[in-house]
Design a protein around this motif. Structure first.
Motif, PDB file in Angstrom:
ATOM      1  N   ALA A 106       0.836  -1.211   0.000  1.00 46.52           N
ATOM      2  CA  ALA A 106       0.000   0.000   0.000  1.00 46.52           C
ATOM      3  C   ALA A 106       0.867   1.256   0.000  1.00 46.52           C
ATOM      4  O   ALA A 106       0.590   2.216  -0.739  1.00 46.52           O
ATOM      5  CB  ALA A 106      -0.932  -0.009   1.201  1.00 46.52           C
ATOM      6  N   ASN A 107       1.916   1.261   0.810  1.00 44.93           N
ATOM      7  CA  ASN A 107       2.800   2.427   0.858  1.00 44.93           C
ATOM      8  C   ASN A 107       3.551   2.612  -0.461  1.00 44.93           C
ATOM      9  O   ASN A 107       3.742   3.750  -0.913  1.00 44.93           O
ATOM     10  CB  ASN A 107       3.791   2.321   2.017  1.00 44.93           C
ATOM     11  CG  ASN A 107       3.243   2.934   3.279  1.00 44.93           C
ATOM     12  OD1 ASN A 107       2.644   3.991   3.254  1.00 44.93           O
ATOM     13  ND2 ASN A 107       3.449   2.266   4.395  1.00 44.93           N
ATOM     14  N   GLU A 108       3.966   1.515  -1.067  1.00 42.12           N
ATOM     15  CA  GLU A 108       4.645   1.616  -2.359  1.00 42.12           C
ATOM     16  C   GLU A 108       3.724   2.241  -3.406  1.00 42.12           C
ATOM     17  O   GLU A 108       4.128   3.153  -4.140  1.00 42.12           O
ATOM     18  CB  GLU A 108       5.087   0.243  -2.850  1.00 42.12           C
ATOM     19  CG  GLU A 108       6.427  -0.202  -2.336  1.00 42.12           C
ATOM     20  CD  GLU A 108       6.899  -1.456  -3.037  1.00 42.12           C
ATOM     21  OE1 GLU A 108       7.602  -1.331  -4.050  1.00 42.12           O
ATOM     22  OE2 GLU A 108       6.556  -2.550  -2.552  1.00 42.12           O
ATOM     23  N   MET A 109       2.493   1.759  -3.465  1.00 40.34           N
ATOM     24  CA  MET A 109       1.543   2.274  -4.449  1.00 40.34           C
ATOM     25  C   MET A 109       1.225   3.749  -4.195  1.00 40.34           C
ATOM     26  O   MET A 109       1.187   4.551  -5.132  1.00 40.34           O
ATOM     27  CB  MET A 109       0.276   1.423  -4.431  1.00 40.34           C
ATOM     28  CG  MET A 109       0.497   0.023  -4.968  1.00 40.34           C
ATOM     29  SD  MET A 109      -0.883  -1.123  -4.748  1.00 40.34           S
ATOM     30  CE  MET A 109      -2.268  -0.195  -5.316  1.00 40.34           C
ATOM     31  N   ALA A 110       1.005   4.087  -2.937  1.00 40.06           N
ATOM     32  CA  ALA A 110       0.705   5.480  -2.594  1.00 40.06           C
ATOM     33  C   ALA A 110       1.901   6.377  -2.905  1.00 40.06           C
ATOM     34  O   ALA A 110       1.737   7.504  -3.398  1.00 40.06           O
ATOM     35  CB  ALA A 110       0.323   5.587  -1.119  1.00 40.06           C
ATOM     36  N   GLY A 111       3.088   5.889  -2.641  1.00 37.46           N
ATOM     37  CA  GLY A 111       4.292   6.653  -2.922  1.00 37.46           C
ATOM     38  C   GLY A 111       4.473   6.906  -4.410  1.00 37.46           C
ATOM     39  O   GLY A 111       4.818   8.016  -4.831  1.00 37.46           O
ATOM     40  N   LYS A 112       4.210   5.885  -5.215  1.00 39.06           N
ATOM     41  CA  LYS A 112       4.318   6.042  -6.665  1.00 39.06           C
ATOM     42  C   LYS A 112       3.286   7.048  -7.168  1.00 39.06           C
ATOM     43  O   LYS A 112       3.587   7.872  -8.043  1.00 39.06           O
ATOM     44  CB  LYS A 112       4.152   4.694  -7.363  1.00 39.06           C
ATOM     45  CG  LYS A 112       5.354   3.795  -7.185  1.00 39.06           C
ATOM     46  CD  LYS A 112       5.162   2.452  -7.863  1.00 39.06           C
ATOM     47  CE  LYS A 112       6.373   1.565  -7.592  1.00 39.06           C
ATOM     48  NZ  LYS A 112       6.255   0.265  -8.230  1.00 39.06           N
ATOM     49  N   ALA A 113       2.081   6.985  -6.613  1.00 36.87           N
ATOM     50  CA  ALA A 113       1.039   7.935  -7.008  1.00 36.87           C
ATOM     51  C   ALA A 113       1.433   9.356  -6.611  1.00 36.87           C
ATOM     52  O   ALA A 113       1.239  10.307  -7.383  1.00 36.87           O
ATOM     53  CB  ALA A 113      -0.288   7.552  -6.363  1.00 36.87           C
ATOM     54  N   ARG A 114       1.988   9.500  -5.420  1.00 31.26           N
ATOM     55  CA  ARG A 114       2.414  10.828  -4.962  1.00 31.26           C
ATOM     56  C   ARG A 114       3.543  11.371  -5.834  1.00 31.26           C
ATOM     57  O   ARG A 114       3.575  12.553  -6.161  1.00 31.26           O
ATOM     58  CB  ARG A 114       2.855  10.756  -3.503  1.00 31.26           C
ATOM     59  CG  ARG A 114       3.169  12.126  -2.917  1.00 31.26           C
ATOM     60  CD  ARG A 114       3.573  12.033  -1.471  1.00 31.26           C
ATOM     61  NE  ARG A 114       2.409  11.760  -0.645  1.00 31.26           N
ATOM     62  CZ  ARG A 114       2.445  11.654   0.671  1.00 31.26           C
ATOM     63  NH1 ARG A 114       3.597  11.775   1.311  1.00 31.26           N
ATOM     64  NH2 ARG A 114       1.358  11.417   1.354  1.00 31.26           N
ATOM     65  N   GLN A 115       4.461  10.492  -6.225  1.00 30.38           N
ATOM     66  CA  GLN A 115       5.540  10.921  -7.118  1.00 30.38           C
ATOM     67  C   GLN A 115       4.975  11.408  -8.454  1.00 30.38           C
ATOM     68  O   GLN A 115       5.394  12.445  -8.977  1.00 30.38           O
ATOM     69  CB  GLN A 115       6.506   9.769  -7.386  1.00 30.38           C
ATOM     70  CG  GLN A 115       7.424   9.442  -6.244  1.00 30.38           C
ATOM     71  CD  GLN A 115       8.324   8.281  -6.586  1.00 30.38           C
ATOM     72  OE1 GLN A 115       9.199   8.406  -7.428  1.00 30.38           O
ATOM     73  NE2 GLN A 115       8.107   7.138  -5.941  1.00 30.38           N
ATOM     74  N   ALA A 116       4.029  10.657  -9.001  1.00 35.12           N
ATOM     75  CA  ALA A 116       3.424  11.031 -10.278  1.00 35.12           C
ATOM     76  C   ALA A 116       2.687  12.363 -10.164  1.00 35.12           C
ATOM     77  O   ALA A 116       2.789  13.214 -11.053  1.00 35.12           O
ATOM     78  CB  ALA A 116       2.476   9.937 -10.752  1.00 35.12           C
ATOM     79  N   ALA A 117       1.969  12.544  -9.061  1.00 34.58           N
ATOM     80  CA  ALA A 117       1.258  13.808  -8.851  1.00 34.58           C
ATOM     81  C   ALA A 117       2.252  14.955  -8.722  1.00 34.58           C
ATOM     82  O   ALA A 117       2.041  16.038  -9.285  1.00 34.58           O
ATOM     83  CB  ALA A 117       0.377  13.716  -7.608  1.00 34.58           C
ATOM     84  N   GLY A 118       3.320  14.728  -7.997  1.00 32.15           N
ATOM     85  CA  GLY A 118       4.344  15.750  -7.843  1.00 32.15           C
ATOM     86  C   GLY A 118       4.983  16.122  -9.172  1.00 32.15           C
ATOM     87  O   GLY A 118       5.232  17.306  -9.438  1.00 32.15           O
ATOM     88  N   LYS A 119       5.195  15.126  -9.997  1.00 29.19           N
ATOM     89  CA  LYS A 119       5.774  15.391 -11.323  1.00 29.19           C
ATOM     90  C   LYS A 119       4.783  16.182 -12.172  1.00 29.19           C
ATOM     91  O   LYS A 119       5.158  17.153 -12.842  1.00 29.19           O
ATOM     92  CB  LYS A 119       6.145  14.075 -11.995  1.00 29.19           C
ATOM     93  CG  LYS A 119       6.889  14.253 -13.291  1.00 29.19           C
ATOM     94  CD  LYS A 119       7.384  12.920 -13.832  1.00 29.19           C
ATOM     95  CE  LYS A 119       8.217  13.162 -15.085  1.00 29.19           C
ATOM     96  NZ  LYS A 119       8.801  11.919 -15.580  1.00 29.19           N
TER      97      LYS A 119
END
Length: 64
Positions: free
Chosen positions: A13-26
């Motif tokens: 769950a943390n990995e998926m949320a982190g990837k989503a946050r990275q994409a949003a940040g980008k």
């Protein structure tokens, strides 16, 4: 559910949320959000590794 399974689920769950946050940040051109996402993804990977380690120890103990 065993502790090792919970670690792996939380880690995923943390990995998926982190990837989503990275994409949003980008997408938002927000380097801080990208960095937070990378950190959260790293936390998830560590949690999954902890769950795997617990499973390995349990397997070794069960063999004895």
């Amino acid at each position: 559910m065993s502790n090792s399974t919970m670690d792996k689920v939380k880690g995923t769950a943390n990995e998926m949320a982190g990837k989503a946050r990275q994409a949003a940040g980008k997408a938002l051109d927000d380097p801080e959000m990208q960095a937070d996402g990378l950190a959260q993804e790293g936390k998830g990977k560590l949690q999954k590794a902890e769950g795997e380690a617990k499973d390995a120890v349990k397997r070794m103990v069960d063999k004895v």
